[in-house]
Design a protein around this motif. Structure first.
Motif, PDB file in Angstrom:
ATOM      1  N   UNK A 122       0.834  -1.206   0.000  1.00 14.39           N
ATOM      2  CA  UNK A 122       0.000   0.000   0.000  1.00 14.39           C
ATOM      3  C   UNK A 122       0.868   1.255   0.000  1.00 14.39           C
ATOM      4  N   UNK A 123       0.237   2.374  -0.324  1.00 14.76           N
ATOM      5  CA  UNK A 123       0.930   3.659  -0.472  1.00 14.76           C
ATOM      6  C   UNK A 123       0.466   4.600   0.637  1.00 14.76           C
ATOM      7  N   UNK A 124       1.376   5.062   1.502  1.00 12.96           N
ATOM      8  CA  UNK A 124       0.942   5.942   2.600  1.00 12.96           C
ATOM      9  C   UNK A 124       0.307   7.238   2.113  1.00 12.96           C
ATOM     10  N   UNK A 125       0.757   7.765   0.969  1.00 14.28           N
ATOM     11  CA  UNK A 125       0.149   8.997   0.443  1.00 14.28           C
ATOM     12  C   UNK A 125      -1.304   8.748   0.045  1.00 14.28           C
ATOM     13  N   UNK A 177      -2.398  20.156   2.309  1.00 12.35           N
ATOM     14  CA  UNK A 177      -1.220  21.010   2.096  1.00 12.35           C
ATOM     15  C   UNK A 177       0.064  20.291   2.505  1.00 12.35           C
ATOM     16  N   UNK A 178       0.008  19.604   3.635  1.00 13.06           N
ATOM     17  CA  UNK A 178       1.183  18.868   4.100  1.00 13.06           C
ATOM     18  C   UNK A 178       1.539  17.744   3.124  1.00 13.06           C
ATOM     19  N   UNK A 179       0.536  17.094   2.569  1.00 16.19           N
ATOM     20  CA  UNK A 179       0.784  16.032   1.597  1.00 16.19           C
ATOM     21  C   UNK A 179       1.368  16.590   0.306  1.00 16.19           C
ATOM     22  N   UNK A 180       0.856  17.747  -0.119  1.00 12.41           N
ATOM     23  CA  UNK A 180       1.389  18.392  -1.341  1.00 12.41           C
ATOM     24  C   UNK A 180       2.844  18.761  -1.150  1.00 12.41           C
TER      25      UNK A 180
END
Length: 331
Positions: free
Chosen positions: A257-260, A320-323
């Motif tokens: 799986x992908x954390x993002x 925003x934090x993910x970006x």
């Protein structure tokens, strides 16, 4: 359809006070579809005498999920187990391993290692009350006990009461002289004793707990014949490292799986929780270690730590934090 808790117990995330809340478990389930998840310990008196049934709340997507109970009165534990089973938990687990002062004063947790007959009575009463499987989590012994002597006797008695699945924290608990935090690190690990117990009790489903931090370590114990591995702090502080590869590596199903992507799937959940009155930091505090060891992890932690406490903070902060993480990864 609920998953089979025993099958899921090949890898589980340990019950951890203040950490394995429903918000935490929802995140962990997005990282692994198969792993067995445990609640924080809930005391039987809080449910039965205190009527704190909100402590049983969980999201349906958390299955397979187990309720861990603390207590030492068979009648009260049976009532609490029934409340948990009626709430939909896939397993009811009895805590015989927690060394905290609060737990000792209630005559439950690790202190129960001294009274295996009482534990057997508790297990029997709980099993009589519920259809869900009743399991036990214990230490190898406490204080001056000799683990090679007390642990086989303990397992023999709970097995006679009908317990078929047990998780053994491979450390003693020192109730005199060590703090709960020190009890997680200072007593030496004795993995060999747990493997010996599997050889001595081949009909018991035995999981090992304590100091295991990677899937590689987990697989070593499984390959040697143990039925399951329970991971604690590593699964909380570096959840992606432990859980993202769990389904293909431990269960032979699904993909990494992908954390993002998990963060993106958390956004509607966060929106719903905030509309119910939750604060953003109640949820995001469990997400701080999601990108541990990856580019941008520090900025991710900082943005969430500093911003989620502010009035009106919402899912857009997480976006925003993910970006920013994506920008760092692309740089």
């Amino acid at each position: 359809m609920k998953n089979n808790a025993q099958k899921a117990a090949r890898l589980s995330v340990a019950p951890m006070m203040d950490w394995t809340t429903s918000d935490c478990r929802y995140l962990h389930r997005l990282l692994s579809r198969e792993t067995l998840l445990y609640t924080e310990m809930v005391t039987a008196p809080a449910l039965v005498r205190g009527g704190a049934l909100h402590l049983l709340d969980f999201h349906n997507d958390e299955h397979p999920v187990a309720l861990q109970l603390g207590g030492s009165d068979p009648v009260e534990l049976a009532e609490a187990a029934k409340l948990g089973s009626d709430a939909g938990y896939d397993e009811i687990n009895l805590n015989c391993g927690c060394p905290s002062d609060r737990v000792q004063s209630g005559a439950f947790g690790a202190v129960l290692m001294q009274t295996p007959e009482l534990v057997a009575d508790c297990v029997a009463a709980m099993r009589e009350a519920v259809k869900a499987e009743v399991t036990v989590k214990c230490r190898i012994g406490i204080d001056e006990q000799e683990p090679q002597e007390v642990l086989p006797d303990f397992l023999d008695k709970i097995r006679a009461a009908g317990c078929r699945r047990v998780t053994i924290h491979a450390r003693k608990a020192w109730l005199q002289g060590l703090s709960p935090k020190e009890n997680r690190d200072i007593p030496p690990l004795d993995y060999e004793l747990v493997h010996q117990m599997k050889a001595a009790f081949p009909d018991l489903h035995i999981s090992i707990n304590g100091g295991i931090a990677t899937l590689t370590e987990a697989k070593l114990h499984l390959d040697r014949g143990l039925d399951g591995v329970m991971v604690g702090r590593a699964a909380y502080h570096q959840p992606a490292e432990v859980l993202c590869g769990a389904d293909p590596e431990i269960y032979g199903t699904g993909s990494v799986s992908d954390p993002a992507e998990a963060v993106r799937q958390m956004l509607p959940y966060i929106e719903a929780r905030l509309s119910d009155g939750a604060k953003l930091n109640q949820i995001t505090r469990h997400m701080l270690g999601l990108f541990a060891g990856r580019p941008g992890a520090r900025q991710w932690r900082r943005m969430l730590s500093e911003g989620a406490c502010r009035a009106g903070a919402g899912p857009e902060l997480v976006e925003q934090a993910l970006a920013q993480m994506a920008d760092r990864a692309a740089a």
